[in-house]
Design an enzyme around this catalytic site. Structure first.
Site, PDB file in Angstrom:
ATOM      1  N   HIS A  14      66.803 -86.542 -31.711  1.00  0.00           N
ATOM      2  CA  HIS A  14      66.497 -87.974 -31.717  1.00  0.00           C
ATOM      3  C   HIS A  14      66.649 -88.596 -30.326  1.00  0.00           C
ATOM      4  CE1 HIS A  14      65.149 -90.881 -34.502  1.00  0.00           C
ATOM      5  NE2 HIS A  14      66.278 -91.503 -34.760  1.00  0.00           N
ATOM      6  N   ASN A  46      67.924 -97.688 -33.922  1.00  0.00           N
ATOM      7  CA  ASN A  46      67.356 -98.639 -34.887  1.00  0.00           C
ATOM      8  C   ASN A  46      67.230-100.075 -34.404  1.00  0.00           C
ATOM      9  OD1 ASN A  46      67.399 -96.362 -36.455  1.00  0.00           O
ATOM     10  ND2 ASN A  46      68.731 -97.190 -38.036  1.00  0.00           N
ATOM     11  N   ASP A  86      60.838 -89.543 -30.160  1.00  0.00           N
ATOM     12  CA  ASP A  86      60.631 -88.276 -30.849  1.00  0.00           C
ATOM     13  C   ASP A  86      59.661 -88.478 -32.005  1.00  0.00           C
ATOM     14  OD1 ASP A  86      63.058 -89.796 -31.836  1.00  0.00           O
ATOM     15  OD2 ASP A  86      62.792 -88.426 -33.514  1.00  0.00           O
ATOM     16  N   ASN A 131      62.314 -95.398 -36.846  1.00  0.00           N
ATOM     17  CA  ASN A 131      62.994 -96.690 -36.953  1.00  0.00           C
ATOM     18  C   ASN A 131      63.091 -97.440 -35.631  1.00  0.00           C
ATOM     19  OD1 ASN A 131      63.418 -96.565 -39.722  1.00  0.00           O
ATOM     20  ND2 ASN A 131      65.352 -95.458 -39.499  1.00  0.00           N
TER      21      ASN A 131
END
Length: 208
Positions: free
Chosen positions: A41, A87, A112, A133
């Protein structure tokens, strides 16, 4: 810099110095904290870290993140690693976009992508969040999807119900062995975006 990019400059006319000076915001999406450094991530952070080390520039802690400045061919590149966690990436993007008066077309977000095979590069001028997100929050805060996104494939080799563990997991040994080459290519995209332009960058790097 790639041979392709050098060839581009050799055939490009020199612009007036005033017009040539442009500012770009390159945002790598990732999570802060040592436990996230080598996770899938965090590829956005990893690409910017690789670029900074290659160009011998350093990040400084600033409001809502860490920032490094790189100047090349009359352009100024602001490399941003938000400290808001994935997020809530949009808050940092909007703050630095407004603070530095950077137009939307001069912003590139690096993220990613589970829908692409490992190491696959896909650069697009706009699009959906694709289930990411961080991109979803940026879309919400900026109230638009019309900004350049550079997606780096991390594949979807995880078992049902294990997506979170997968994206927040470390690269496997095979991926680690191939990552250096992919990071080098990814780092070249940053300079190309601000100098050769989006269309030429997509032509030169998509699918590479």
């Amino acid at each position: 810099m790639t041979k392709w990019l050098n060839q581009f400059f050799s055939t490009t006319k020199t612009e007036d110095d005033t017009d040539y000076m442009k500012k770009y915001l390159i945002v790598g999406i990732g999570n802060i904290g040592a436990e996230y450094v080598n996770t899938r991530h965090n590829i956005g952070f990893k690409i910017l870290d690789y670029f900074a080390k290659k160009e011998n520039i350093t990040f400084e802690t600033v409001k809502l993140g860490a920032l490094a400045t790189y100047k090349f061919k009359g352009r100024t590149f602001l490399l941003l690693k938000p400290n808001t966690y994935v997020n809530l990436s949009g808050k940092a993007v909007q703050y630095w976009m407004d603070k530095e008066n950077i137009p939307l077309e001069n912003i590139m977000i690096i993220a990613d992508d589970l829908n692409l095979a490992f190491g696959t590069i896909r650069i697009k001028p706009k699009g959906s969040d694709g289930g990411h997100n961080g991109l979803k929050n940026i879309n919400l805060i900026l109230n638009t999807t019309n900004y350049t996104r550079f997606r780096f494939g991390i594949s979807d080799e995880f078992k049902k119900g294990k997506q979170i563990d997968y994206v927040l997991g470390d690269w496997n040994e095979e991926e680690k062995a191939k990552l250096a080459e992919r990071l080098e290519i990814a780092s070249e995209i940053i300079s190309s975006f601000g100098t050769a332009g989006l269309e030429n960058t997509m032509t030169g790097f998509n699918g590479k």
